[in-house]
Scaffold this motif. Structure first.
Motif, short mmCIF file in Angstrom:
data_model
loop_
_atom_site.label_atom_id
_atom_site.label_comp_id
_atom_site.label_asym_id
_atom_site.label_seq_id
_atom_site.Cartn_x
_atom_site.Cartn_y
_atom_site.Cartn_z
N ALA A 1 0.90 -1.28 -0.09
CA ALA A 1 0.05 -0.17 -0.04
C ALA A 1 0.77 1.20 0.07
N CYS B 1 0.26 2.74 -8.02
CA CYS B 1 0.58 2.60 -6.62
C CYS B 1 -1.06 3.01 -5.97
N ARG B 2 -1.05 2.72 -4.83
CA ARG B 2 -2.27 2.96 -3.74
C ARG B 2 -1.96 4.23 -3.16
N ASN B 3 -0.76 4.35 -2.51
CA ASN B 3 -0.50 5.67 -1.51
C ASN B 3 0.92 5.87 -1.75
N THR C 1 -0.92 7.46 -8.14
CA THR C 1 -1.42 7.01 -7.23
C THR C 1 -2.84 7.05 -6.84
N ASP C 2 -3.06 6.73 -5.46
CA ASP C 2 -5.00 6.79 -5.24
C ASP C 2 -5.60 5.83 -6.24
N ASP D 1 -6.95 1.89 -7.03
CA ASP D 1 -7.38 0.80 -6.51
C ASP D 1 -6.63 -0.34 -6.79
N THR D 2 -5.25 -0.33 -6.44
CA THR D 2 -4.49 -1.59 -6.75
C THR D 2 -5.08 -2.92 -6.73
#
Length: 366
Positions: free
Chosen positions: A62, A86-88, A115-116, A118-119
Motif C-alpha cells: 500500500a 500505486c495505492r498510496n 497514485t490513489d 485501487d490496486t
C-alpha cells in the motif's frame, strides 16, 4: 497540502478497462505491459531492475516512497520501468540511510507515476484476465486517442528487449586478482548478481548481448554466466547459440531468469508466455534434488514449457514453483550447466537461494 493538488490520471488497459488515479506530479503518457509485484519492500531495486524494462508496475504494497531512496540500492544505471501505479505514494520519507525522496528520484528520471489507484482491483483484474498492454496518462480527456495508440503498441511476445538494456561495450567488475574469472553475457544483468560473484572471489568481464562465444572465451574464464533480462527469450538467437556452444564444450555455465530460458531454448526446449507472470519476493520453490523448500524472489513473464521439457531426455527439472507447478530450475545431464528461473541474488531478500552461487563456484573447481 500537495495531496489535494494532484492532477487526475488514468490507467487504461488494452481491453478498454479504465482505472482512475492521480499523478504524483509529472504529467504525460506512458505505455507498457502492465504487471504487478507482491513484494513488501525493495521498491527502488524493482524500479531499477532491467528485467522490468518496458513494463508498467503495479505495487501491491500500500505504501510506496515511505523510506525514500538510497544511491547504493540500485540494480542498474537508472530506472527501467515504464511507469508506476500505486495505492498510496509517500511524499515524505523517514530513514536514516535515505539519500532523498522517491518523488525527487522520479522527477530526476522523468518517470510517470500515478497514485490513489485501487490496486487491489487492478491486481484482481490482471490475475483474472492476464497481463496485457496498458497506458497511464494525465491526458484524461482524450481516451479514444489513447486507445488508438495503445492498439498499435507492440506485444511482449516476440519482443527482443535485451538488446535495449544490454551494455554496448564490455566492462570489468570485481578484483582483477581474484581466484576465478567469469565471462558474463549481459541480457539485462542486475548489479547484485555481479556483487554476489565478486564476493565469492570472482573477477567478471561483462559482454554485450551481441558477443560471440569466441569473444567470451578470449577472457580465458573459469566459467560462464547468462544473465536475467526483459522481453521474450525466443528472439535471442545469438545468446542461444552462445549457450549451445558452451554446453557442447562442457564448460561451467550458470543462467538466471532470461539466461535460464535461453539455455532451455538452446537445447530445443520451448518457452511460453505466462498468464500473468511471477513477480515478488515471496514465491515458494522446491528443490527436487535436496527436497528442501525456498522462499524466492521472482520476476518473469515467460517460462520454460514443462511439456516440451518432458520430451527432452538431456534436460532435467531441478526446481519447481509450488504455486503453479511451473519449471523453476533445470540442469543439463552429463554437462556442467544449470539454471534457475528466479533470483538468488535477491536484494533486500529473501536469501534462501544464495547457495546457488556457491554451487556455481563449486562447479568451477571441478
Amino acid at each position: 497540502m500537495k495531496y489535494k493538488e494532484l492532477k487526475k490520471a488514468i490507467l487504461l488497459l488494452a481491453d478498454g478497462t479504465v482505472f482512475e488515479g492521480k499523478s504524483i506530479g509529472i504529467e504525460g503518457t506512458s505505455f507498457g505491459e502492465v504487471c504487478y509485484n507482491t513484494g513488501m519492500t525493495g521498491y527502488q531495486e524493482i524500479f531499477t531492475d532491467p528485467s522490468y524494462f518496458g513494463q508498467l508496475m503495479v505495487t501491491t504494497n500500500a505504501h510506496i516512497g515511505n523510506y525514500g531512496v538510497n544511491d547504493d540500492e540500485v540494480e542498474s544505471d537508472g530506472i527501467k520501468i515504464a511507469g508506476l501505479i500505486c495505492r498510496n505514494f509517500s511524499f515524505t520519507h523517514s530513514r536514516e540511510r535515505s539519500s532523498g525522496s522517491l518523488e525527487e528520484y522520479f522527477e530526476k528520471n522523468q518517470l510517470l507515476a500515478i497514485t490513489d489507484v485501487d490496486t487491489r482491483a487492478v491486481v484482481s483484474y490482471i490475475r483474472e484476465n492476464g497481463a496485457m498492454n496498458a497506458v497511464i496518462s494525465t491526458d484524461i480527456n482524450n481516451i479514444e486517442e489513447l486507445k488508438a495508440k495503445l492498439a498499435e503498441f507492440p506485444s511482449m511476445v516476440g519482443l527482443d528487449l535485451a538488446s535495449t538494456v544490454s551494455t554496448k561495450e564490455p566492462y570489468f567488475y570485481g578484483d582483477e586478482n581474484a581466484t576465478y574469472k567469469i565471462s558474463a553475457l549481459d541480457l539485462g544483468i542486475k548489479t547484485n548478481i555481479l556483487r554476489n560473484l565478486a564476493k565469492r572471489d570472482c573477477y567478471i568481464q561483462v559482454f554485450p548481448n551481441t558477443a560471440s562465444f569466441k569473444d567470451l572465451e578470449a577472457f580465458q574464464p573459469d566459467g560462464y554466466f547468462l544473465s536475467n533480462g526483459p522481453g521474450d527469450p525466443e528472439p535471442l538467437k545469438n545468446a542461444q547459440a552462445v549457450a549451445s556452444e558452451i554446453i557442447e564444450k562442457d564448460l561451467p555455465l550458470f543462467g538466471i531468469c532470461l539466461g535460464h530460458q535461453t539455455i532451455a531454448l538452446s537445447q530445443g526446449v520451448s518457452t511460453k508466455k505466462m498468464h500473468n507472470g511471477h513477480r515478488g519476493i515471496n514465491h515458494p520453490v522446491k528443490n527436487l534434488i535436496t527436497g528442501k523448500g525456498e522462499i524466492t524472489s521472482q520476476n518473469h513473464g515467460f517460462v520454460v514449457d514443462k511439456e516440451s521439457l518432458a520430451k527432452n531426455e538431456n534436460v532435467e527439472i531441478t526446481h519447481i514453483h509450488l504455486n503453479d507447478d511451473t519449471v523453476a530450475g533445470i540442469r543439463i545431464k552429463d554437462k556442467n550447466c544449470f539454471s534457475v528461473q528466479y533470483h538468488p541474488e535477491a536484494n533486500p531478500g529473501p536469501h534462501d537461494s544464495s547457495y546457488l552461487f556457491d554451487q556455481f563456484i563449486g562447479n568451477l573447481k571441478k
